[in-house]
Design a protein around this motif. Sequence first.
Motif, PDB file in Angstrom:
ATOM      1  N   LYS A 143       0.814  -1.220   0.000  1.00  0.00           N
ATOM      2  CA  LYS A 143       0.000   0.000   0.000  1.00  0.00           C
ATOM      3  C   LYS A 143       0.845   1.266   0.000  1.00  0.00           C
ATOM      4  CE  LYS A 143      -4.221  -1.721   1.120  1.00  0.00           C
ATOM      5  NZ  LYS A 143      -5.508  -1.394   0.719  1.00  0.00           N
ATOM      6  N   GLY A 144       2.135   1.156   0.256  1.00  0.00           N
ATOM      7  CA  GLY A 144       2.996   2.331   0.300  1.00  0.00           C
ATOM      8  C   GLY A 144       2.922   3.081   1.612  1.00  0.00           C
ATOM      9  N   VAL A 145       2.520   2.420   2.682  1.00  0.00           N
ATOM     10  CA  VAL A 145       2.402   3.055   4.002  1.00  0.00           C
ATOM     11  C   VAL A 145       3.699   2.819   4.765  1.00  0.00           C
ATOM     12  CG1 VAL A 145       1.130   3.040   6.179  1.00  0.00           C
ATOM     13  CG2 VAL A 145      -0.078   2.712   4.034  1.00  0.00           C
ATOM     14  N   ASP A 146       4.264   3.900   5.318  1.00  0.00           N
ATOM     15  CA  ASP A 146       5.506   3.787   6.080  1.00  0.00           C
ATOM     16  C   ASP A 146       5.541   4.924   7.093  1.00  0.00           C
ATOM     17  OD1 ASP A 146       8.009   3.307   7.058  1.00  0.00           O
ATOM     18  OD2 ASP A 146       9.077   3.824   5.214  1.00  0.00           O
ATOM     19  N   PHE A 147       5.370   4.612   8.380  1.00  0.00           N
ATOM     20  CA  PHE A 147       5.479   5.624   9.418  1.00  0.00           C
ATOM     21  C   PHE A 147       5.900   4.971  10.721  1.00  0.00           C
ATOM     22  CE2 PHE A 147       1.031   4.365   9.295  1.00  0.00           C
ATOM     23  CZ  PHE A 147       0.720   4.129  10.619  1.00  0.00           C
ATOM     24  N   ASP A 148       6.471   5.780  11.621  1.00  0.00           N
ATOM     25  CA  ASP A 148       6.840   5.281  12.943  1.00  0.00           C
ATOM     26  C   ASP A 148       6.800   6.438  13.930  1.00  0.00           C
ATOM     27  OD1 ASP A 148       9.490   6.587  13.254  1.00  0.00           O
ATOM     28  OD2 ASP A 148      10.082   5.272  11.619  1.00  0.00           O
ATOM     29  N   HIS A 149       6.808   6.089  15.205  1.00  0.00           N
ATOM     30  CA  HIS A 149       6.738   7.068  16.284  1.00  0.00           C
ATOM     31  C   HIS A 149       7.430   6.475  17.499  1.00  0.00           C
ATOM     32  CE1 HIS A 149       3.992   9.753  19.021  1.00  0.00           C
ATOM     33  NE2 HIS A 149       5.244  10.114  19.058  1.00  0.00           N
ATOM     34  N   ASN A 150       8.242   7.275  18.169  1.00  0.00           N
ATOM     35  CA  ASN A 150       8.828   6.849  19.429  1.00  0.00           C
ATOM     36  C   ASN A 150       8.866   8.047  20.358  1.00  0.00           C
ATOM     37  OD1 ASN A 150      11.420   8.288  19.247  1.00  0.00           O
ATOM     38  ND2 ASN A 150      11.804   6.918  17.537  1.00  0.00           N
ATOM     39  N   ALA A 151       8.748   7.785  21.637  1.00  0.00           N
ATOM     40  CA  ALA A 151       8.774   8.843  22.639  1.00  0.00           C
ATOM     41  C   ALA A 151       9.204   8.248  23.967  1.00  0.00           C
ATOM     42  CB  ALA A 151       7.403   9.492  22.789  1.00  0.00           C
ATOM     43  N   ASN A 152       9.832   9.097  24.796  1.00  0.00           N
ATOM     44  CA  ASN A 152      10.181   8.678  26.147  1.00  0.00           C
ATOM     45  C   ASN A 152      10.066   9.892  27.052  1.00  0.00           C
ATOM     46  OD1 ASN A 152      12.619  10.153  25.964  1.00  0.00           O
ATOM     47  ND2 ASN A 152      13.602   8.415  24.983  1.00  0.00           N
ATOM     48  N   SER A 153       9.842   9.624  28.317  1.00  0.00           N
ATOM     49  CA  SER A 153       9.648  10.689  29.283  1.00  0.00           C
ATOM     50  C   SER A 153      10.244  10.286  30.618  1.00  0.00           C
ATOM     51  CB  SER A 153       8.153  10.969  29.464  1.00  0.00           C
ATOM     52  OG  SER A 153       7.950  11.868  30.532  1.00  0.00           O
ATOM     53  N   ASP A 154      10.784  11.278  31.315  1.00  0.00           N
ATOM     54  CA  ASP A 154      11.271  11.041  32.676  1.00  0.00           C
ATOM     55  C   ASP A 154      10.225  11.481  33.700  1.00  0.00           C
ATOM     56  OD1 ASP A 154      11.354  13.757  32.407  1.00  0.00           O
ATOM     57  OD2 ASP A 154      13.475  13.980  32.948  1.00  0.00           O
ATOM     58  N   GLY A 155       9.033  11.851  33.254  1.00  0.00           N
ATOM     59  CA  GLY A 155       7.977  12.318  34.133  1.00  0.00           C
ATOM     60  C   GLY A 155       7.826  13.826  34.089  1.00  0.00           C
ATOM     61  N   LYS A 156       8.843  14.521  33.576  1.00  0.00           N
ATOM     62  CA  LYS A 156       8.788  15.978  33.480  1.00  0.00           C
ATOM     63  C   LYS A 156       8.857  16.442  32.031  1.00  0.00           C
ATOM     64  CE  LYS A 156      10.960  16.633  37.951  1.00  0.00           C
ATOM     65  NZ  LYS A 156      12.105  17.146  38.671  1.00  0.00           N
ATOM     66  N   VAL A 157       9.741  15.847  31.258  1.00  0.00           N
ATOM     67  CA  VAL A 157       9.961  16.258  29.870  1.00  0.00           C
ATOM     68  C   VAL A 157       9.742  15.048  28.964  1.00  0.00           C
ATOM     69  CG1 VAL A 157      11.613  17.199  28.220  1.00  0.00           C
ATOM     70  CG2 VAL A 157      11.641  17.986  30.577  1.00  0.00           C
ATOM     71  N   VAL A 158       9.001  15.267  27.866  1.00  0.00           N
ATOM     72  CA  VAL A 158       8.761  14.219  26.876  1.00  0.00           C
ATOM     73  C   VAL A 158       9.593  14.554  25.642  1.00  0.00           C
ATOM     74  CG1 VAL A 158       7.064  13.082  25.413  1.00  0.00           C
ATOM     75  CG2 VAL A 158       6.420  13.841  27.688  1.00  0.00           C
ATOM     76  N   ASN A 159      10.389  13.585  25.198  1.00  0.00           N
ATOM     77  CA  ASN A 159      11.174  13.713  23.970  1.00  0.00           C
ATOM     78  C   ASN A 159      10.689  12.656  23.009  1.00  0.00           C
ATOM     79  OD1 ASN A 159      13.040  15.765  24.863  1.00  0.00           O
ATOM     80  ND2 ASN A 159      13.881  14.186  26.221  1.00  0.00           N
ATOM     81  N   GLY A 160      10.552  13.017  21.741  1.00  0.00           N
ATOM     82  CA  GLY A 160      10.080  12.023  20.783  1.00  0.00           C
ATOM     83  C   GLY A 160      10.357  12.423  19.350  1.00  0.00           C
TER      84      GLY A 160
END
Length: 160
Positions: A69-86
Motif C-alpha cells: 500500500k505504500g504506508v511507512d510511518f513510525d513514532h517513538n517517545a520517552n519521558s522522565d515524568g517531566k519532559v517528553v522527547n520524541g
Amino acid sequence: MYSKVTLMCLVAVALGRPDKPVPTGYGYAPPTPAYTPPQPSYSAPQPTYEKHEKGMPFDFEYAVKDHYKGVDFDHNANSDGKVVNGQYRVVLPDGRTQIVTYTADHHNGYQAEVTYEGEAQYPEPKPYKPAPSYSAPAPSYSAPAPTYEQPKPLYVAPQH
C-alpha cells in the motif's frame, strides 16, 4: 339605501381607527410586570494551567511499513515524568519523508523541529485505460446423456 350603506361604512371605519386605545373591558387593566432580572453573580475563573500533576515516566515505540500500500510511518517517545522527547516519521505522497523531532514540558510547551528527507516527485499521470470487457465464457461441458431406457408397459394386452 345607498345612504344607509355609506353611513354603516363610515361607522365601521371610525370604530376601526388605529389611533384608538385598546379597550380594557370591565375596567380591567393588564398588570405591569414586577420582575427585575437578577444581577450577574460570578467571578472570573481561576487559571488551572499552573497546577499540574507530575507525569509518569514512559518509553514507547511503534512502526508500520506496508510495501504493497505504500504506508511507512513510525513514532517513538520517552519521558522522565517531566519532559517528553520524541520523534515521528511519515512518508508523504510526494515521496519525501517528513521527520518531526519534539520536546514537550509544562514550562516551554511543545517545541517541534520539522525536517524532510528526499526530493519531491511529481510523475506525469498515466492516461486512463478502461478495464477489458470480457464476454461470457464458453461452456466447458456437454449436455448429459440419457441414462434411462424406454419404459416397458405394466399391463397385459387384451386378447381378441
